[in-house]
Motif scaffolding. Structure first.
Motif, PDB file in Angstrom:
ATOM      1  N   ALA A  77     -10.527 -30.694 -70.468  1.00 28.88           N
ATOM      2  CA  ALA A  77     -10.625 -30.830 -69.804  1.00 28.88           C
ATOM      3  C   ALA A  77     -11.537 -31.996 -69.059  1.00 28.88           C
ATOM      4  CB  ALA A  77     -10.177 -30.239 -68.381  1.00 28.88           C
ATOM      5  N   PRO A  78     -12.337 -32.913 -68.311  1.00 32.60           N
ATOM      6  CA  PRO A  78     -13.610 -32.942 -68.378  1.00 32.60           C
ATOM      7  C   PRO A  78     -14.255 -32.128 -67.720  1.00 32.60           C
ATOM      8  CG  PRO A  78     -11.959 -34.850 -67.213  1.00 32.60           C
ATOM      9  CD  PRO A  78     -11.467 -33.886 -68.069  1.00 32.60           C
ATOM     10  N   ILE A  79     -15.460 -31.691 -67.348  1.00 32.21           N
ATOM     11  CA  ILE A  79     -16.609 -30.161 -66.890  1.00 32.21           C
ATOM     12  C   ILE A  79     -17.803 -31.713 -66.064  1.00 32.21           C
ATOM     13  CG2 ILE A  79     -17.853 -28.482 -67.546  1.00 32.21           C
ATOM     14  CD1 ILE A  79     -16.645 -28.401 -70.244  1.00 32.21           C
ATOM     15  N   LEU A  80     -17.609 -30.784 -64.482  1.00 35.61           N
ATOM     16  CA  LEU A  80     -18.190 -31.365 -63.890  1.00 35.61           C
ATOM     17  C   LEU A  80     -19.144 -30.106 -62.881  1.00 35.61           C
ATOM     18  CD1 LEU A  80     -18.664 -33.060 -60.970  1.00 35.61           C
ATOM     19  CD2 LEU A  80     -17.397 -32.299 -59.931  1.00 35.61           C
ATOM     20  N   CYS A  81     -20.966 -30.364 -62.920  1.00 42.51           N
ATOM     21  CA  CYS A  81     -21.272 -29.484 -62.633  1.00 42.51           C
ATOM     22  C   CYS A  81     -22.426 -29.504 -61.083  1.00 42.51           C
ATOM     23  CB  CYS A  81     -22.051 -28.464 -63.783  1.00 42.51           C
ATOM     24  SG  CYS A  81     -23.089 -29.251 -64.567  1.00 42.51           S
ATOM     25  N   ALA A  82     -23.114 -29.217 -60.722  1.00 37.86           N
ATOM     26  CA  ALA A  82     -23.970 -29.500 -59.683  1.00 37.86           C
ATOM     27  C   ALA A  82     -25.258 -28.566 -60.064  1.00 37.86           C
ATOM     28  CB  ALA A  82     -23.305 -30.034 -58.797  1.00 37.86           C
ATOM     29  N   ASP A  83     -26.495 -29.177 -59.120  1.00 26.77           N
ATOM     30  CA  ASP A  83     -27.530 -27.627 -58.766  1.00 26.77           C
ATOM     31  C   ASP A  83     -28.749 -28.556 -57.509  1.00 26.77           C
ATOM     32  OD1 ASP A  83     -29.115 -24.878 -59.607  1.00 26.77           O
ATOM     33  OD2 ASP A  83     -30.285 -26.534 -59.321  1.00 26.77           O
ATOM     34  N   THR A  84     -28.736 -28.020 -56.661  1.00 26.46           N
ATOM     35  CA  THR A  84     -29.172 -27.995 -55.632  1.00 26.46           C
ATOM     36  C   THR A  84     -30.807 -27.329 -55.321  1.00 26.46           C
ATOM     37  OG1 THR A  84     -27.230 -29.018 -54.543  1.00 26.46           O
ATOM     38  CG2 THR A  84     -28.742 -28.370 -52.866  1.00 26.46           C
ATOM     39  N   THR A  85     -31.260 -28.457 -55.134  1.00 19.14           N
ATOM     40  CA  THR A  85     -32.627 -27.244 -54.455  1.00 19.14           C
ATOM     41  C   THR A  85     -33.079 -28.188 -53.560  1.00 19.14           C
ATOM     42  OG1 THR A  85     -35.006 -26.728 -55.872  1.00 19.14           O
ATOM     43  CG2 THR A  85     -34.697 -29.163 -56.027  1.00 19.14           C
ATOM     44  N   VAL A  86     -34.713 -27.520 -52.632  1.00 17.32           N
ATOM     45  CA  VAL A  86     -34.712 -27.988 -51.873  1.00 17.32           C
ATOM     46  C   VAL A  86     -36.699 -27.865 -51.816  1.00 17.32           C
ATOM     47  CG1 VAL A  86     -36.049 -27.293 -48.753  1.00 17.32           C
ATOM     48  CG2 VAL A  86     -33.635 -26.965 -49.831  1.00 17.32           C
ATOM     49  N   ALA A  87     -36.786 -28.966 -51.421  1.00 16.95           N
ATOM     50  CA  ALA A  87     -38.480 -29.588 -52.174  1.00 16.95           C
ATOM     51  C   ALA A  87     -39.637 -29.671 -50.567  1.00 16.95           C
ATOM     52  CB  ALA A  87     -38.439 -31.000 -52.923  1.00 16.95           C
ATOM     53  N   LEU A  88     -40.007 -29.328 -50.870  1.00 14.61           N
ATOM     54  CA  LEU A  88     -40.869 -29.262 -49.738  1.00 14.61           C
ATOM     55  C   LEU A  88     -42.613 -29.578 -49.844  1.00 14.61           C
ATOM     56  CD1 LEU A  88     -42.204 -28.542 -45.877  1.00 14.61           C
ATOM     57  CD2 LEU A  88     -42.378 -26.512 -46.911  1.00 14.61           C
ATOM     58  N   GLY A  89     -42.516 -30.188 -49.976  1.00 18.05           N
ATOM     59  CA  GLY A  89     -43.931 -31.091 -50.278  1.00 18.05           C
ATOM     60  C   GLY A  89     -43.860 -30.997 -52.034  1.00 18.05           C
ATOM     61  N   ARG A  90     -44.117 -30.392 -52.437  1.00 20.20           N
ATOM     62  CA  ARG A  90     -44.083 -30.499 -53.905  1.00 20.20           C
ATOM     63  C   ARG A  90     -43.666 -28.272 -54.435  1.00 20.20           C
ATOM     64  NH1 ARG A  90     -46.172 -33.704 -58.044  1.00 20.20           N
ATOM     65  NH2 ARG A  90     -46.261 -31.519 -59.270  1.00 20.20           N
ATOM     66  N   SER A  91     -43.188 -28.472 -53.291  1.00 19.04           N
ATOM     67  CA  SER A  91     -43.299 -26.954 -53.379  1.00 19.04           C
ATOM     68  C   SER A  91     -41.021 -27.022 -53.795  1.00 19.04           C
ATOM     69  CB  SER A  91     -43.022 -25.475 -52.601  1.00 19.04           C
ATOM     70  OG  SER A  91     -45.015 -25.636 -52.129  1.00 19.04           O
ATOM     71  N   ILE A  92     -41.363 -25.745 -54.730  1.00 25.71           N
ATOM     72  CA  ILE A  92     -39.720 -25.965 -54.702  1.00 25.71           C
ATOM     73  C   ILE A  92     -38.925 -24.622 -53.831  1.00 25.71           C
ATOM     74  CG2 ILE A  92     -37.904 -25.957 -56.204  1.00 25.71           C
ATOM     75  CD1 ILE A  92     -39.435 -27.399 -58.468  1.00 25.71           C
ATOM     76  N   LEU A  93     -37.851 -24.470 -53.304  1.00 30.54           N
ATOM     77  CA  LEU A  93     -37.567 -23.498 -52.201  1.00 30.54           C
ATOM     78  C   LEU A  93     -36.272 -23.294 -53.204  1.00 30.54           C
ATOM     79  CD1 LEU A  93     -38.921 -24.433 -48.910  1.00 30.54           C
ATOM     80  CD2 LEU A  93     -39.900 -23.490 -50.846  1.00 30.54           C
ATOM     81  N   GLY A  94     -35.757 -22.102 -54.161  1.00 29.32           N
ATOM     82  CA  GLY A  94     -34.574 -22.369 -54.469  1.00 29.32           C
ATOM     83  C   GLY A  94     -33.881 -20.495 -53.419  1.00 29.32           C
ATOM     84  N   LYS A  95     -32.941 -19.986 -53.775  1.00 27.78           N
ATOM     85  CA  LYS A  95     -32.533 -19.607 -53.747  1.00 27.78           C
ATOM     86  C   LYS A  95     -32.831 -18.090 -53.099  1.00 27.78           C
ATOM     87  CE  LYS A  95     -28.525 -20.438 -55.636  1.00 27.78           C
ATOM     88  NZ  LYS A  95     -27.604 -20.475 -57.044  1.00 27.78           N
ATOM     89  N   PRO A  96     -33.344 -17.569 -52.270  1.00 32.96           N
ATOM     90  CA  PRO A  96     -34.284 -16.483 -51.705  1.00 32.96           C
ATOM     91  C   PRO A  96     -33.845 -14.970 -52.213  1.00 32.96           C
ATOM     92  CG  PRO A  96     -32.736 -17.195 -50.012  1.00 32.96           C
ATOM     93  CD  PRO A  96     -32.398 -17.945 -50.410  1.00 32.96           C
ATOM     94  N   GLY A  97     -34.526 -13.963 -52.505  1.00 34.00           N
ATOM     95  CA  GLY A  97     -34.349 -12.932 -53.301  1.00 34.00           C
ATOM     96  C   GLY A  97     -34.202 -11.944 -52.128  1.00 34.00           C
ATOM     97  N   ASP A  98     -34.280 -11.714 -50.988  1.00 35.21           N
ATOM     98  CA  ASP A  98     -34.122 -11.105 -49.954  1.00 35.21           C
ATOM     99  C   ASP A  98     -34.784 -11.780 -48.743  1.00 35.21           C
ATOM    100  OD1 ASP A  98     -37.202 -10.972 -49.152  1.00 35.21           O
ATOM    101  OD2 ASP A  98     -37.389  -9.606 -50.851  1.00 35.21           O
ATOM    102  N   ALA A  99     -34.496 -10.764 -47.103  1.00 35.34           N
ATOM    103  CA  ALA A  99     -34.705 -11.333 -46.263  1.00 35.34           C
ATOM    104  C   ALA A  99     -36.271 -11.674 -45.395  1.00 35.34           C
ATOM    105  CB  ALA A  99     -33.688  -9.986 -45.084  1.00 35.34           C
ATOM    106  N   ASP A 100     -37.003 -11.246 -46.689  1.00 36.15           N
ATOM    107  CA  ASP A 100     -38.189 -11.419 -45.710  1.00 36.15           C
ATOM    108  C   ASP A 100     -39.074 -12.645 -47.072  1.00 36.15           C
ATOM    109  OD1 ASP A 100     -39.374  -8.762 -44.679  1.00 36.15           O
ATOM    110  OD2 ASP A 100     -40.139  -8.041 -46.912  1.00 36.15           O
TER     111      ASP A 100
END
Length: 206
Positions: A77-100
């Motif tokens: 079957a056709p395969i669909l995938c995606a990825d999302t990221t947030v960028a603040l200026g040149r900084s890439i903000l991924g998923k937070p590892g903890d509350a801090d």
């Protein structure tokens, strides 16, 4: 009557599943198993731009999903995938590892505009040939200034975890978003206009 074509969604994201259902796409999950280190694919390379990063990660996820489909003996079957990221200026903000880390990300986004980038890739076979198409959706979001108490309360809700940039546009964070330009569904994790175009290329009605 012909069966409706099925898509294999290479993601465990409930948001992407919800969005595919919204446009009436029949799909089966082709999410990574416990024997795969999906997080390892999301490591940022030194000096990498947000657009290059999210596109590269999506291609890696697609390659892993193709191998997974073959290994599991699933229909082609056709395969669909995606990825999302947030960028603040040149900084890439991924998923937070903890509350801090979540609090730190939200403090950085407070009162500022940032970009949300989602890359989508689709691979399918037709007349004995393999086809791959991809697209990149970029949107801009501006947060209101957040107080430390607002940030603490939002992190305590648990919503930031598992989300790029530590927030969910479709959740409680919506009350902090002053302005949004681009694709709302893309910010959620799957830009529906662009995804529908890819699916039509593969002969999947949308």
């Amino acid at each position: 009557m012909h069966a409706r074509p099925r898509v294999d969604l290479a993601s465990a994201s409930p948001r992407r599943q919800e969005l595919l259902r919204q446009i009436g796409v029949d799909f089966a999950l082709l999410a990574p198993g416990s024997d795969e280190d999906a997080e390892a694919l999301e490591q940022v390379l030194r000096g990498e731009s947000a657009a290059a990063y999210v596109t590269r990660v999506t291609r890696l996820k697609l390659d892993a999903a193709v191998a997974r489909q073959i290994r599991r003996g699933l229909p082609d079957a056709p395969i669909l995938c995606a990825d999302t990221t947030v960028a603040l200026g040149r900084s890439i903000l991924g998923k937070p590892g903890d509350a801090d880390e979540a609090r730190a990300m939200l403090a950085r986004l407070s009162g500022r505009a940032h970009r949300v980038l989602t890359a989508v890739a689709l691979r399918w076979a037709r007349t004995g040939r393999l086809h791959t198409a991809e697209v990149l959706s970029t949107s801009q979001v501006r947060f209101a200034a957040l107080t430390p108490t607002q940030i603490d309360d939002y992190v305590a809700s648990g919503e930031p975890f598992g989300k790029a940039g530590a927030y969910a546009v479709q959740g409680r964070a919506a009350c902090y978003i002053q302005h949004l330009r681009g694709s709302y569904s893309g910010i959620m994790g799957l830009p529906l206009f662009e995804t529908a175009q890819l699916l039509r290329q593969a002969g999947i009605p949308v």
